[in-house]
Design a protein around this motif. Structure first.
Motif, PDB file in Angstrom:
ATOM      1  N   VAL A 175       0.847  -1.185   0.000  1.00  0.00           N
ATOM      2  CA  VAL A 175       0.000   0.000   0.000  1.00  0.00           C
ATOM      3  C   VAL A 175       0.887   1.240   0.000  1.00  0.00           C
ATOM      4  O   VAL A 175       1.882   1.287   0.717  1.00  0.00           O
ATOM      5  CB  VAL A 175      -0.919   0.037   1.247  1.00  0.00           C
ATOM      6  N   ALA A 176       0.534   2.225  -0.799  1.00  0.00           N
ATOM      7  CA  ALA A 176       1.252   3.507  -0.798  1.00  0.00           C
ATOM      8  C   ALA A 176       0.246   4.628  -0.557  1.00  0.00           C
ATOM      9  O   ALA A 176      -0.949   4.453  -0.767  1.00  0.00           O
ATOM     10  CB  ALA A 176       1.958   3.731  -2.129  1.00  0.00           C
ATOM     11  N   GLY A 177       0.740   5.764  -0.153  1.00  0.00           N
ATOM     12  CA  GLY A 177      -0.141   6.915   0.057  1.00  0.00           C
ATOM     13  C   GLY A 177      -0.909   6.787   1.362  1.00  0.00           C
ATOM     14  O   GLY A 177      -0.882   5.753   2.026  1.00  0.00           O
ATOM     15  N   ARG A 178      -1.560   7.888   1.722  1.00  0.00           N
ATOM     16  CA  ARG A 178      -2.268   7.881   2.996  1.00  0.00           C
ATOM     17  C   ARG A 178      -3.698   8.346   2.811  1.00  0.00           C
ATOM     18  O   ARG A 178      -4.040   9.011   1.842  1.00  0.00           O
ATOM     19  CB  ARG A 178      -1.560   8.808   3.987  1.00  0.00           C
ATOM     20  N   GLY A 179      -4.529   7.975   3.793  1.00  0.00           N
ATOM     21  CA  GLY A 179      -5.912   8.433   3.797  1.00  0.00           C
ATOM     22  C   GLY A 179      -6.617   8.065   2.506  1.00  0.00           C
ATOM     23  O   GLY A 179      -6.451   6.977   1.967  1.00  0.00           O
ATOM     24  N   ILE A 180      -7.382   8.994   2.012  1.00  0.00           N
ATOM     25  CA  ILE A 180      -8.189   8.750   0.823  1.00  0.00           C
ATOM     26  C   ILE A 180      -7.309   8.544  -0.413  1.00  0.00           C
ATOM     27  O   ILE A 180      -7.727   7.986  -1.411  1.00  0.00           O
ATOM     28  CB  ILE A 180      -9.183   9.923   0.640  1.00  0.00           C
ATOM     29  N   ALA A 185      -4.679   6.636  -0.452  1.00  0.00           N
ATOM     30  CA  ALA A 185      -3.991   5.348  -0.372  1.00  0.00           C
ATOM     31  C   ALA A 185      -4.362   4.476  -1.571  1.00  0.00           C
ATOM     32  O   ALA A 185      -5.504   4.496  -2.040  1.00  0.00           O
ATOM     33  CB  ALA A 185      -4.353   4.647   0.936  1.00  0.00           C
TER      34      ALA A 185
END
Lengths: 569, 238
Positions: free
Chosen positions: B169-174, B176
Motif C-alpha cells: 500500500v502507498a499513500g495515505r488516507g483517501i 492510499a
C-alpha cells in the motif's frame, strides 16, 4: 563512572562559574529570531571588554515567554531582556560593567507568567546548557540513576512510580506505574523502552522544548525505566520536523556514552542500556503507539488492533514500554524526591504538574508548567494575560483529539477527569486560545481537515468518514448546508468515533462534537442565514437561479439579495 | 486444550481457547459481515464490519481479531451495529466509482452482496467521484482502482501465501492505493509470479483477468484456504 567521578564533574563545573552568567535562549522559538547571533555578539563584547574572568555567556534552553523573544536572562538576580536585537549586545554588557541601562526592553521575571508556574519537568529548562552533559550533572543530573542502579531494586523503582501517581503525559493518562509493572512482569529475556517524541498536535511544542532544553533528563528517565522493567535497549522516536531537538538528543546520547552514563555496566552495576534515535517521516498517526512501533521496525506506519498491547507484544513482538517525553522527564525528580512528594502536588486523581504550550489569541505565548488542578482561567487569564483584543471565547485543548472549552467553563480545573467532563481531553498539552473573532465551525473544519489528511487509510470509517465529515463542514461553513447535513454530520461523528481502529479516528469527531455541544447556534445560524440568502432571490425572481452546489460563497449583491431578508427564515 | 463457553446472541456456544469470535460464530452458522477477512491470511481488523458488542466492554471489538474468553456475552446483530455497518458500506460506495452494471464482478462481488444483505438501497452521502487509474500492463491481469476497497487481501495473499510480496500500500488516507513493487506498472514488476492469487483474493472487481467482461469474473476464494490448509495441516480437503 562512579559517584565520586560524577560529583567531581559537578564540582568542576561549579568552579568554572563566573560571577555573572548571561543566559541566551537557544531553543527553536528564539533561534530563528537571531538568538545565536546575539550570543556571539555578547561573547565578542565580553572578550573585548576584558570581562572574561567575571562574565560568561551560555546558550540555554527555552526561557518560556516565546512571544517576547529573543530572550536573555542574567544571573544573579535575573534581569530579563525581551526582544533583544544582535546590535544591542554591547549595551547589555556595558550595563553589567556599571554603564548606562541596557537598551532592550526589560521584562519582569516576577510577573504572573513566571511567578505562577511550578517547575518539575522544566526545572532545568533555560538554566542548563543542553549541549553539555556537565551542565546537567551540575544541576543534579544522573544522581537519580546512580541511586536507582546502586541502591534500589527494579521492583522498588516501579513501586515508587506507582506511589507517585504519575499518569501518562501523552494524553490518555494511563497510570505510569501500572504500565511499568506490566512490562516488568513479562517473562521475556529481551525488552525495549521507547520514548514517544512524535509530537504532532497543531500548536503543541512541549516535548520539543524539553528535548531542546534538557535532553539528558529524558535519557536519565528512560534509563531508570529500562532498569525497572528489565530492558537494555531503548529507542527515541522523534519527528523529522524537529531537527534541533534531534541534534541535541544526538549530542546528548554521545556525551552520555562518552561519560559512561549509557552503555555497558553503568555506574559499575550489571545494568547495560543503549539508546538509538529513530526519525519519523512526517505522519501524525505515527504518534499512535502501534503505528510508531511499525515505523521503528521499518514498516508502513499504520496502527493495528490492540490487544495485544505493546507491553505484551511490542517491537518485534517483544514486551515494550512506551512513554511520552514528558512522562520520562518526570521520572528523575520522582526518584530524587520520592513518590510521596510528587503525589502531594496536584489533585486526587491527577498528580504532579503539566506543561502546556500556550498559543493562539493570547498575550503571552509560550511554555507554562502548572500543578494539576490549576484552573483554565488561571492559565489563560493570569499566566497567559488573556486575549490581546476582546475577550476569550474558548480554549482548545488536546489538539485534533480534543475539544473546545467555552469561556463559561474556564473555572474547570486542569486534570484528566475534569477536562473529559467538559467534553475535551488533557491531551499532550497544546492549549489554543480563541477570542470572539473565531468562528467555531471553521475551527471544527480545520481539525477535521487535519485528521482527513493524516488518516493512514487503513480502516474505512476514518479514511472515508473524515472526508465526508469535512465536506459537510465545508458546506455548512459556506452557508450551503441544510438541517439534514447537520443530522448527517452528527450521525457520522457517532459512527466514526465508535468504529474506527485507532485513536486518530476514534477522536477525530471530538472537535465537531464539542463545538456542537457549546456552539451549536453557530452551525444553525450559518444554515439558516445561508438558506435565507439562497431562498430570497428565487422567490423574487430577480437573481440568477443557482442549481447544484454554488462554487463559493456568493455575495448578497450577486444574488440580487435584499438585506432586509438576511436574518429571516 | 481448554475449551471456553460463551454466548452469541443469547445462545450458548463452546470454543477452543485460541479461536476468534468470528471463527466461533461461523462454526455456529451465525453470520457476521466481513470484508477484509480472508481465510488463510492474517486478519488486520481494518474494515470494521465485523465489530460486535460484548457485555461489559465499553467499546465495539472486531470479531476477526478478538479471541474468545470464558463467559463472554456477544451480540452480533443489534440495530446500532446494523446502522454502523450500513454506513461503512455507504462510505465505500461513495469513496470510489463502484458501478455494478459495468463491472466484471457483478453478481460475484462481496461488496455488492454486503450492500444487499445490509439493506443499502441508496447512498446518503456525496459521491466523491475520484479519478482513478486502471493498470492493464500485466499480460494476464489488470487492476481497476475505481473498484478497490483497500481491504489489502491481495497484499496479504501475495505476501503470506505466494511469498512474493509484489503488492503493498502507498499513500495515505483517501489517497492510499495498492501498488505493485515500488509503485510501478504491474506488467514491469520483477517480483510478480503471475500466480493469480490476488485475483482470487479480491472481494470486488478491482483485480480482474484480462478478457473478462461484465459479470464474468468468478473468484475462487476456496483455493487460497485449500492451499494454506494443505501446507500447514497436510490435509488435502477440496
Amino acid at each position: 563512572m562512579d559517584l565520586a567521578e560524577l560529583q567531581a564533574i559537578a564540582v568542576k563545573e561549579r568552579s568554572a562559574r563566573r560571577q555573572v552568567r548571561i543566559r541566551c535562549c537557544a531553543a527553536a522559538g528564539c533561534l530563528p529570531l537571531g538568538s545565536m547571533k546575539i550570543k556571539e555578539g555578547l561573547d565578542a563584547v565580553v572578550m573585548q571588554a576584558g570581562l572574561r574572568e567575571r562574565v560568561n555567556v551560555s546558550a540555554v534552553g527555552c526561557l518560556r515567554l516565546c512571544s517576547a523573544g529573543p530572550l536573555i536572562q542574567i544571573d544573579p538576580d535575573g534581569p530579563l531582556y525581551e526582544r533583544v536585537r544582535p546590535e544591542e549586545a554591547a549595551s547589555i554588557v556595558r550595563a553589567l560593567d556599571g554603564g548606562p541601562p541596557a537598551t532592550p526592553q526589560r521584562g519582569d521575571p516576577r510577573q504572573p507568567f513566571f511567578a505562577r508556574q511550578r517547575s518539575i519537568v522544566l526545572e532545568n529548562c533555560g538554566l542548563v546548557d543542553p549541549d553539555r552533559i556537565e551542565s546537567y550533572i551540575e544541576a543534579g543530573g544522573y544522581h537519580a540513576l546512580y541511586h536507582v542502579l546502586r541502591e534500589m531494586s527494579p521492583g522498588a523503582v516501579v513501586a515508587e512510580l506507582s506511589k507517585s501517581g504519575l499518569r501518562g503525559r501523552g494524553g490518555a493518562g494511563y497510570p505510569t506505574g501500572l504500565k511499568w509493572a506490566t512490562v516488568a512482569k513479562q517473562p521475556a529475556a529481551r525488552k525495549f523502552v521507547v520514548c514517544n517524541a512524535d509530537e504532532g498536535d497543531p500548536g503543541a511544542f512541549m516535548d520539543r522544548t524539553v528535548l531542546e532544553s534538557d535532553p539528558h533528563r529524558v535519557l536519565e528517565g528512560m534509563a531508570i525505566a529500562a532498569y525497572a522493567v528489565g530492558a537494555n535497549e531503548g529507542y527515541i522516536y522523534i519527528r523529522g520536523e524537529y531537527p534541533l531537538a534531534i541534534h541535541r538528543l544526538d549530542t546528548a546520547i554521545n556525551e552520555a556514552k562518552r561519560t559512561g552514563l549509557l552503555g555497558s555496566q553503568i555506574f559499575e552495576s550489571r545494568f547495560d542500556f543503549k539508546v538509538d534515535i529513530r526519525i519519523g517521516a512526517g505522519a501524525y498517526v505515527c504518534g499512535e503507539e502501534t503505528a510508531l512501533l511499525h515505523s521503528i521496525q521499518g514498516q508502513r506506519g499504520v496502527p493495528r488492533p490492540r490487544p495485544p498491547y505493546p507491553a505484551a507484544a511490542g517491537l518485534w513482538d517483544l514486551p515494550t514500554l512506551i512513554n511520552n517525553v514528558e512522562t520520562f522527564a518526570n521520572v528523575p525528580p520522582i526518584i530524587r524526591k520520592g513518590g510521596e512528594w510528587f503525589a502531594s502536588i496536584g489533585t486526587e486523581t491527577s498528580k504532579g504538574t503539566k506543561v502546556f504550550a500556550l498559543a493562539g489569541k493570547i498575550r503571552h505565548t509560550g511554555l507554562v508548567e502548572v500543578p494539576m488542578g490549576t484552573t483554565l482561567r488561571e492559565i489563560v487569564e493570569e499566566i497567559g494575560g488573556g486575549a490581546p483584543a476582546g475577550t476569550i471565547k474558548a480554549v482548545q485543548t488536546g489538539g485534533p483529539s480534543g475539544g473546545c472549552i467555552p469561556a463559561e467553563h474556564l473555572d474547570t480545573p486542569v486534570d484528566y477527569e475534569s477536562l473529559i467532563r467538559v467534553g475535551s481531553i488533557m491531551g499532550s498539552g497544546g492549549m489554543i486560545v480563541m477570542d470572539q473573532e473565531t468562528n467555531m465551525v471553521d475551527v471544527a473544519k480545520f481539525f477535521m481537515e487535519f485528521c482527513m489528511d493524516e488518516s493512514c487509510g487503513k480502516c474505512i470509517p476514518c479514511r472515508a468518514g473524515t472526508v465526508q465529515m469535512h465536506r459537510l463542514l465545508e458546506r455548512i461553513s459556506q452557508g450551503l448546508g441544510t438541517r439534514s447535513d447537520l443530522e448527517q454530520l452528527e450521525a457520522l461523528c457517532d459512527m466514526v468515533k465508535h468504529t474506527s481502529l485507532c485513536g486518530l479516528g476514534q477522536s477525530a469527531p471530538n472537535p465537531v462534537l464539542s463545538t456542537l455541544r457549546y456552539f451549536r447556534h453557530e452551525y444553525e445560524d450559518l444554515i439558516r442565514d445561508g438558506a435565507a440568502r439562497r431562498g430570497s432571490p428565487v422567490k423574487k425572481g430577480t437573481g440568477p437561479i443557482i442549481s447544484g452546489p454554488a462554487p463559493a460563497r456568493a455575495s448578497p449583491a450577486q444574488l440580487g439579495h435584499s438585506p432586509g431578508l438576511e436574518r429571516g427564515e | 486444550m481448554p475449551v471456553k463457553t460463551l454466548t452469541i446472541n443469547g445462545k450458548p456456544q463452546s470454543a477452543r481457547e485460541d479461536q476468534t469470535i468470528l471463527a466461533v460464530a461461523r462454526e455456529a452458522g451465525i453470520w457476521i459481515p466481513t470484508l477484509c477477512h480472508l481465510e488463510g491470511t492474517t486478519d488486520v481488523g481494518a474494515c470494521r464490519l465485523c465489530l460486535v458488542e460484548i457485555a461489559g466492554v465499553g467499546r465495539l471489538l472486531p470479531a476477526c481479531v478478538t479471541k474468545v474468553e470464558e463467559g463472554m456475552s456477544i451480540e452480533t446483530d443489534t440495530p446500532r451495529l446494523r446502522e454502523y455497518r450500513r454506513m461503512i458500506i455507504e462510505l465505500l460506495f461513495a469513496e470510489r466509482n463502484h458501478v455494478c452494471s459495468i463491472c466484471v464482478a457483478n453478481n460475484n462481488c462481496e461488496l455488492q452482496e454486503l450492500a444487499i444483505s445490509l439493506g443499502v438501497d441508496h447512498i446518503r452521502l456525496d459521491y466523491l467521484n475520484p479519478v482513478c487509474e486502471v493498470d492493464i500492463s500485466h499480460p494476464r491481469f489488470g487492476i481497476d482502482h475505481n473498484r478497490c476497497v483497500l481491504c489489502t487481501r491481495c497484499v496479504r495473499a501475495c505476501d503470506e501465501i505466494e511469498g512474493a510480496h509484489t503488492w503493498d500500500v502507498a499513500g495515505r488516507g483517501i489517497q492510499a492505493r495498492v501498488i505493485t513493487d515500488l509503485n510501478q506498472p504491474w506488467g514491469t514488476s520483477m517480483t510478480c509470479t503471475s500466480c493469480g492469487k490476488c485475483l482470487q483474493a479480491c472481494p470486488t472487481g478491482a483485480i480482474f483477468a484480462q478478457g473478462s467482461t461484465v459479470a464474468e469474473s468468478r473468484h475462487d476464494r476456496g483455493v487460497l484456504a485449500f492451499l494454506v490448509t494443505a501446507r500447514e495441516k497436510k490435509q488435502w480437503i477440496v
